[in-house]
Write a protein that holds these residues in place. Structure first.
Motif, short mmCIF file in Angstrom:
data_model
loop_
_atom_site.label_atom_id
_atom_site.label_comp_id
_atom_site.label_asym_id
_atom_site.label_seq_id
_atom_site.Cartn_x
_atom_site.Cartn_y
_atom_site.Cartn_z
N CYS A 40 31.15 43.64 42.64
CA CYS A 40 32.22 44.65 42.23
C CYS A 40 31.54 44.74 40.74
O CYS A 40 31.06 44.00 40.18
N ILE A 41 30.92 46.18 41.00
CA ILE A 41 30.12 46.77 39.79
C ILE A 41 30.80 48.05 39.19
O ILE A 41 31.35 48.86 39.82
N GLY A 42 31.29 47.76 37.81
CA GLY A 42 31.97 48.91 37.30
C GLY A 42 31.84 48.57 35.77
O GLY A 42 31.48 47.43 35.16
N GLY A 43 32.28 49.59 35.02
CA GLY A 43 32.52 49.49 33.51
C GLY A 43 33.06 48.53 32.85
O GLY A 43 34.18 47.92 33.66
N ARG A 44 32.98 48.32 31.48
CA ARG A 44 33.98 47.19 30.97
C ARG A 44 35.36 47.60 31.08
O ARG A 44 35.72 49.01 30.85
N GLU A 45 36.07 46.52 31.05
CA GLU A 45 37.45 46.88 30.73
C GLU A 45 38.17 47.57 32.04
O GLU A 45 39.36 48.35 31.87
N ALA A 46 37.35 47.48 33.12
CA ALA A 46 38.08 48.10 34.31
C ALA A 46 38.96 47.23 35.42
O ALA A 46 39.68 47.83 35.94
N GLY A 47 38.88 45.94 34.70
CA GLY A 47 39.97 45.06 35.44
C GLY A 47 39.28 44.38 36.52
O GLY A 47 40.12 43.66 37.25
N LYS A 48 37.94 44.17 36.73
CA LYS A 48 37.17 43.55 37.61
C LYS A 48 37.38 41.94 37.44
O LYS A 48 38.16 41.41 38.56
N SER A 49 37.18 41.35 36.36
CA SER A 49 37.12 39.79 36.25
C SER A 49 38.69 39.52 36.21
O SER A 49 39.05 38.63 36.88
N TYR A 50 39.63 40.42 35.63
CA TYR A 50 41.10 40.06 35.66
C TYR A 50 41.64 39.89 36.91
O TYR A 50 42.37 39.16 37.23
N SER A 51 41.16 40.85 37.70
CA SER A 51 41.87 40.95 39.06
C SER A 51 41.35 39.80 39.91
O SER A 51 42.21 39.00 40.69
N TRP A 52 39.97 39.23 39.83
CA TRP A 52 39.75 38.14 40.59
C TRP A 52 40.34 36.85 39.96
O TRP A 52 40.63 36.02 40.96
N MET A 53 40.48 36.67 38.75
CA MET A 53 40.74 35.68 38.16
C MET A 53 42.24 35.72 38.55
O MET A 53 42.83 34.22 38.72
N ASN A 54 43.15 36.51 38.55
CA ASN A 54 44.33 36.50 38.85
C ASN A 54 44.70 36.19 40.48
O ASN A 54 45.54 35.20 40.57
N TYR A 55 43.79 36.45 41.17
CA TYR A 55 43.69 36.12 42.71
C TYR A 55 43.19 34.67 42.83
O TYR A 55 43.94 33.95 43.40
N PHE A 56 42.55 34.19 42.23
CA PHE A 56 42.10 32.69 42.25
C PHE A 56 43.09 31.91 41.56
O PHE A 56 43.38 30.69 42.29
N VAL A 57 43.76 32.30 40.52
CA VAL A 57 44.74 31.36 39.96
C VAL A 57 45.94 31.42 41.04
O VAL A 57 46.67 30.24 41.15
N HIS A 58 46.29 32.61 41.55
CA HIS A 58 47.43 32.58 42.60
C HIS A 58 47.00 31.65 43.70
O HIS A 58 47.97 31.08 44.31
N GLU A 59 45.79 31.72 44.20
CA GLU A 59 45.36 30.68 45.23
C GLU A 59 45.61 29.35 44.85
O GLU A 59 45.99 28.50 45.56
N TRP A 60 45.30 29.00 43.83
CA TRP A 60 45.58 27.67 43.11
C TRP A 60 46.84 27.29 43.06
O TRP A 60 47.37 26.15 43.46
#
Length: 346
Positions: A40-60
């Motif tokens: 995922c390549i995108g500008g700052r504050e686009a929600g990339k890290s947030y989206s994946w962290m949210n998914y990883f925590v959900h999996e946890w």
């Protein structure tokens, strides 16, 4: 290969979704089951890290599946882990998942159970021989390299590609089943093409989604949507650095040295290592090496053949004087990277 009408319509729909969205969503990416790498390549504050962290925590929380979060440097890791990993997970993800984090060394615990391992690429050699790999980890691996690109003026102290491959070896060894392995790569800065993307022999120049099946990778190059631009308008970054690619995410590349014409005769091979070489064609055009049998110029000692400091310096000077053309943008980036990794001599 010519794209089908169905493929073209799908890509147009993808671009429309990107354009109209304020925040990036990984939902459609998760349905691509053949991939191992999700980029995922995108500008700052686009929600990339947030989206994946949210998914990883959900999996946890739902599957008890721990995850691994990587950053480039040890300093960056220390910031995430400070104060019991207070900066590791976004506050609203913490609240809605009822996380209670503590940490010991590079391991983050939720209510006393191991939730995540946080590691730095720059010190991968410290992890060699350490029991990071678990061959009975039946749930598989969720791994994310966040902020995979160096900032524009960040000092180059290690080879990102080499460190990344070796850290993956430390973590997953021979695991290769896509159902057991999800490796996420997140990048902001694209002022220059990413070192990591060069590993995939691909640099996106247009926004959209790309499928690299031979590399088992899918790439989202995320355009700044209308709502995103409205939200960013008037911010400090917008006022002081409105054209910086880390915020606009528009790659500003110089293609004036890219040569698309015919290659006639190989002149010499420019060799940086046992397996790293380029071919100079017609005395001025550099292409990736394809086993051409011509005179070799060694760019460092201890390779087969003669090493001449003056000849090496002539190559470096010609590059800085824009004396070479390149077969494509990827070759230009790879050649520049190898020059940057050369150790000064004499």
């Amino acid at each position: 290969m010519k794209k089908s009408t169905k493929q073209l319509l799908k890509e147009l729909d993808m671009k429309r979704k990107f354009k109209d969205s304020e925040w990036y969503s990984i939902r459609s990416m998760l349905g691509i089951m053949w991939a191992i790498f999700y980029i995922c390549i995108g500008g700052r504050e686009a929600g990339k890290s947030y989206s994946w962290m949210n998914y990883f925590v959900h999996e946890w929380k739902t599957k008890g599946k721990p995850f691994i979060w990587l950053r480039l440097t040890e300093a960056s890791v220390k910031k995430l882990l400070a104060n019991n990993a207070a900066e590791f997970v976004d506050a609203d993800i913490m609240r809605k998942n009822n996380l209670k984090l503590t940490r010991k060394a590079g391991t983050v615990y939720d209510h006393g159970k191991k939730m995540a391992k946080v590691l730095a690429l720059s010190t991968f050699y410290n992890d060699k021989g350490v029991a990071l790999y678990d061959n009975e980890f039946f749930e598989g691996y969720n791994i994310c390299l966040d902020e995979m690109n160096r900032e524009k003026n960040e000092k180059r102290t290690f080879d990102i590609n080499y460190a990344f491959v070796n850290q993956m070896e430390n973590l997953v060894r021979s695991t290769k089943d896509p159902s057991k392995l999800r490796i996420v790569l997140i990048g902001n800065t694209l002022e220059e093409a990413s070192d990591i993307m060069c590993s995939f022999n691909f640099i996106p120049e247009e926004f959209g989604r790309y499928y690299l099946r031979k590399k088992k990778a899918v790439v989202d190059y995320i355009p700044p949507g209308k709502k995103y631009l409205e939200r960013r308008k008037g911010t400090i970054a917008d006022l002081l650095a409105p054209d910086a690619s880390t915020f606009t995410n528009k790659v500003i590349v110089d293609v004036s040295l890219v040569y698309k014409g015919r290659l006639r005769k190989p002149t010499s091979v420019i060799r940086f290592g046992k397996t790293v070489a380029f071919t100079l064609w017609d005395g001025r055009i550099i292409a990736q090496y394809n086993n051409e049998k011509v005179h070799t110029i060694n760019m460092q000692p201890y390779l087969d053949g003669v090493f001449n400091i003056a000849t090496r310096d002539d190559i470096i000077s010609a590059f800085h004087a824009r004396g070479f053309y390149f077969r494509n943008l990827l070759t230009q980036k790879l050649f520049k990277k190898e020059l940057e990794l050369l150790k000064p001599r004499g």
